[in-house]
Write a protein that holds these residues in place. Structure first.
Motif, mmCIF file in Angstrom:
data_model
loop_
_atom_site.group_PDB
_atom_site.id
_atom_site.type_symbol
_atom_site.label_atom_id
_atom_site.label_comp_id
_atom_site.label_asym_id
_atom_site.label_seq_id
_atom_site.Cartn_x
_atom_site.Cartn_y
_atom_site.Cartn_z
ATOM 1 N N CYS A 26 114.189 -34.784 -38.650
ATOM 2 C CA CYS A 26 113.223 -34.234 -37.699
ATOM 3 C C CYS A 26 113.987 -33.554 -36.560
ATOM 4 C CB CYS A 26 112.356 -35.366 -37.161
ATOM 5 S SG CYS A 26 111.401 -34.937 -35.703
ATOM 6 N N VAL A 28 113.277 -33.358 -33.531
ATOM 7 C CA VAL A 28 113.199 -34.061 -32.254
ATOM 8 C C VAL A 28 113.880 -35.422 -32.324
ATOM 9 C CG1 VAL A 28 111.612 -35.079 -30.564
ATOM 10 C CG2 VAL A 28 111.121 -32.829 -31.557
ATOM 11 N N CYS A 29 113.452 -36.264 -33.275
ATOM 12 C CA CYS A 29 113.922 -37.651 -33.254
ATOM 13 C C CYS A 29 114.930 -37.945 -34.365
ATOM 14 C CB CYS A 29 112.734 -38.610 -33.348
ATOM 15 S SG CYS A 29 111.898 -38.572 -34.940
ATOM 16 N N CYS A 44 108.766 -34.603 -37.817
ATOM 17 C CA CYS A 44 108.125 -35.685 -38.548
ATOM 18 C C CYS A 44 106.662 -35.786 -38.110
ATOM 19 C CB CYS A 44 108.860 -37.001 -38.288
ATOM 20 S SG CYS A 44 108.631 -37.645 -36.620
ATOM 21 N N CYS A 47 106.220 -36.781 -34.322
ATOM 22 C CA CYS A 47 106.538 -35.730 -33.356
ATOM 23 C C CYS A 47 105.543 -34.587 -33.478
ATOM 24 C CB CYS A 47 107.959 -35.231 -33.570
ATOM 25 S SG CYS A 47 109.188 -36.496 -33.177
#
Ligand code: ZN
Length: 66
Positions: A26, A28-29, A44, A47
């Protein structure tokens, strides 16, 4: 959103149902998710829903660059 996201060590459910070569982190994470190919997303599910909450249903992927 009523369900808190699981730890980022848990892969997104979409990562488990897509071909292994279409899975990726992902943006972001870094959770493993279905990132590449048809149906893939840079974020994901968690997010992505956070991005929708923030920007509305018309959110475009190019607004979600890391
Ligand atoms: Zn994520």
């Amino acid at each position: 959103m009523t369900t808190p996201p699981p730890p980022v060590t848990e892969p997104d459910p979409s990562a488990l149902t897509c071909p292994g070569d279409k899975a990726g982190p992902c943006a972001v994470c870094r959770r493993k998710t279905h990132r590449y190919g048809p149906g893939g997303r840079p974020l994901c599910a968690w997010c992505m829903s956070a991005a929708r909450d923030r920007w509305g249903p018309g959110v475009h992927y190019d607004s979600a660059r890391p």
